[in-house]
Motif scaffolding. Structure first.
Motif, PDB file in Angstrom:
ATOM      1  N   LEU A 131      -4.460  -5.519  -3.792  1.00 41.68           N
ATOM      2  CA  LEU A 131      -4.348  -4.051  -3.773  1.00 41.68           C
ATOM      3  C   LEU A 131      -5.483  -3.359  -4.524  1.00 41.68           C
ATOM      4  O   LEU A 131      -5.562  -2.130  -4.528  1.00 41.68           O
ATOM      5  CB  LEU A 131      -3.011  -3.616  -4.386  1.00 41.68           C
ATOM      6  N   PHE A 173      -7.790  -1.059  -2.481  1.00 42.03           N
ATOM      7  CA  PHE A 173      -7.001   0.069  -1.969  1.00 42.03           C
ATOM      8  C   PHE A 173      -6.719   1.085  -3.080  1.00 42.03           C
ATOM      9  O   PHE A 173      -6.825   2.295  -2.862  1.00 42.03           O
ATOM     10  CB  PHE A 173      -5.683  -0.442  -1.381  1.00 42.03           C
ATOM     11  N   GLN A 218       0.821  -1.207   0.000  1.00 44.63           N
ATOM     12  CA  GLN A 218       0.000   0.000   0.000  1.00 44.63           C
ATOM     13  C   GLN A 218       0.861   1.267   0.000  1.00 44.63           C
ATOM     14  O   GLN A 218       0.533   2.250  -0.675  1.00 44.63           O
ATOM     15  CB  GLN A 218      -0.937  -0.004   1.209  1.00 44.63           C
TER      16      GLN A 218
END
Length: 449
Positions: A211, A214, A176
Motif C-alpha cells: 500500500l 498508493f 486501498q
C-alpha cells in the motif's frame, strides 16, 4: 362564489405553499458525529473473556467484536441507551486487553476486527460550524463519540503492533478502499483523532508494503486539492509529519517521482494562507530532501523565492526561518549557485519596515556556518547587501534594528576592509549624484513656475 374559490387559491399559491413547508433553522449540536445510529438496540453484557474457557474464548471474542460494532448517537441525550453504551464501552476495553495476547489473531479474527474498526471510525464528517475557523483563536469541535472512538483507535494500534499480526492476511481487508476512507478522516476538526490517525496510517505504511505507493499517491492528491482548490483541510500537518518519516527512509538515488513531489507539491504548499498551521512539518520535509540530495537546493530555494510573501510579515518570518534551516545543511558548492537571488531577497528583508522581518533576516549573521559561507563569497554578497544596510543604519525607525545593522556592517568591514571602503565610497558618490539630480529637478520646477 368568493368563499368557494378561496381554498382553491390557497392550494395553487406557490408562495403560501413554500412558507408552509419552511422549517425554522435548527442549531446543530456541537461535535455531533454523523453516525447512522442503530436505534432501539439494547446490548446485553456478555461473560468476560478472562473467565471463559480457552476453547470458548475465540467465539466469545467474535461476539464481543460484533457487540462493539453497534453504534450510538452521542449527540442525542437518550437516557434509555446509556446502559447499552456502557456495555459497549466495557466490551471495547476487554477487546483492547485481549487483542494483544498471543494466539488471539487467528485468520478468522481478521475480517471481524477490521469490520468492527471500519464500522466505528468511518463516517461522513460534519460540516464545519465555523467557516472562518482560526486555530489560534477558536476552540476546535471535539468528537462527541470520543469515549468509544478513542478505545477503538487504541485497539487498531494494538492490532497493528501485535507480534502475531500478519500483513499477508491483513492486506485482504486493509486495502486501498480502507486507506482512502482513512485519509478522509484526517479532515476531522478533533486534534485528538488526527493524532491517532497519524500513528495508525504510519503503522499501516510500515506493515503493509503493497500500500506504500498508493498511500503516497493519495496524500499527493490531498495536497494538490488543498493547494489549488479548497485551501481547507485540517490534517495537512499530520500528513506532513508522516511524510517526514517516509522521506527519511527513501533510498538513494532519489526516484524522479520523489523529486517531482518536492518541487510540484511541497514547495507550492508554502503559498497557502494557513501556512502557520503546518510550516514546521513542511520545513522539516524540505530539509530532509536536501539532506538526501544536495542538488535539489537550487530548485527549492528558487521555488521559495517565487512564492515569497509580499504582504504578510508573519509568513515572511517563517520563510526566513526555513531558509536558515536550509543554509544549515547546504553544501558550499550549492550555496554559490543560489547566493545572488537569495541575498537580493535578504537585502529587501533587512530593509523591511516591519521590524520582526528585518530582525529575523539580520539574525542570519549570528549563525556561524552561514557567516563562513558569506565570508567565502563576500565579493558577491557584500555589494548586494551594502547599500540597504548603510541606508538603514542612518534612517531606520527601530533602534534595535539599527544596532543589529551596525554589527553586520562591522562584520563586513572585518571580513574585507578594502571592499568595504570601496562600497562606502561608491555609495556616497551615488548619493551625491542623486542629491545633484534632485536639486536640478527642483530648480527646473522653479523655472517653470
Amino acid at each position: 362564489m368568493s368563499a368557494a374559490t378561496g381554498p382553491v387559491t390557497d392550494k395553487i399559491d406557490p408562495f403560501s405553499k413554500k412558507q408552509s413547508v419552511k422549517k425554522p433553522k435548527q442549531k446543530r449540536s456541537q461535535a455531533s458525529s454523523r453516525y447512522k445510529a442503530k436505534g432501539g438496540t439494547e446490548l446485553v453484557p456478555l461473560p468476560q473473556l478472562k473467565d471463559a474457557a480457552p476453547g470458548e474464548q475465540h467465539e466469545l471474542f467474535i461476539k464481543k467484536l460484533q457487540q462493539c460494532s453497534v453504534l450510538f448517537d452521542f449527540a442525542d441525550d437518550c437516557v434509555s441507551e446509556l446502559k447499552s453504551m456502557e456495555v459497549k464501552r466495557f466490551s471495547l476495553i476487554e477487546v483492547l486487553d485481549h487483542i494483544g495476547k498471543s494466539g488471539v489473531l487467528t485468520e478468522q479474527a481478521y475480517p471481524e476486527v477490521v469490520k468492527m474498526i471500519a464500522v466505528n471510525i468511518f463516517r461522513t464528517l460534519p460540516p464545519a460550524e465555523n467557516t472562518e475557523f482560526d486555530p489560534d483563536e477558536d476552540e476546535p469541535t471535539f468528537e462527541a463519540s470520543w469515549p468509544h472512538l478513542q478505545i477503538v483507535y487504541e485497539i487498531v494500534l494494538r492490532f497493528l503492533e501485535s507480534p502475531d499480526f500478519q500483513p499477508s492476511i491483513a492486506k485482504k481487508y486493509i486495502d486501498q478502499r480502507f486507506v482512502m476512507k482513512l485519509l478522509e478522516l484526517f479532515d476531522s476538526e478533533d486534534p485528538r483523532e488526527r493524532d491517532l490517525l497519524k500513528t495508525m496510517l504510519h503503522r499501516i505504511y510500515g506493515k503493509v508494503l503493497g500500500l506504500r505507493a498508493f498511500i503516497r499517491k493519495q496524500i499527493n492528491h490531498i495536497f494538490l486539492k488543498f493547494i489549488y482548490e479548497t485551501e481547507h483541510f485540517n490534517g495537512i500537518g499530520e500528513l506532513l509529519e508522516i511524510l517526514g518519516s517516509i522521506i527519511n527512509g527513501f533510498a538513494l538515488p532519489l526516484k524522479a517521482e520523489h523529486k517531482q513531489f518536492l518541487i510540484k507539491v511541497l514547495i507550492p504548499l508554502h503559498k497557502a494562507k494557513s501556512l502557520s498551521l503546518y510550516h514546521a512539518q513542511l520545513a522539516y520535509c524540505v530539509v530532509q530532501f536536501l539532506e538526501k540530495d544536495a542538488t535539489l537546493t537550487e530548485p527549492v530555494v528558487c521555488g521559495l523565492l517565487k512564492f515569497w510573501p509580499k504582504t504578510c510579515s508573519q509568513k515572511e518570518v517563517m520563510f526566513l526561518g526555513e531558509i536558515e534551516e536550509i543554509l544549515d545543511v547546504i553544501e558550499p558548492s550549492q550555496f554559490v549557485r543560489i547566493q545572488q537571488p537569495l541575498f537580493k531577497q535578504m537585502s529587501k528583508c533587512v530593509s523591511s519596515p516591519h521590524f520582526q522581518v528585518a530582525e529575523r533576516a539580520l539574525y542570519f549573521w549570528n549563525n556561524e556556518y552561514v557567516m563562513s559561507l558569506i565570508e567565502e563569497n563576500s565579493n558577491v554578497i557584500m555589494p548586494i547587501m551594502f547599500p540597504n544596510l548603510y541606508r538603514i543604519s542612518k534612517d531606520h525607525w527601530n533602534q534595535t534594528i539599527v544596532a543589529l545593522v551596525y554589527n553586520v556592517l562591522k562584520t563586513f568591514m572585518e571580513m574585507n576592509s578594502k571592499l568595504f571602503d570601496e562600497l562606502t565610497a561608491s555609495y556616497k558618490a551615488e548619493r551625491q549624484k542623486e542629491k545633484k539630480k534632485e536639486k536640478e529637478r527642483e530648480e527646473l520646477w522653479k523655472k517653470l513656475d
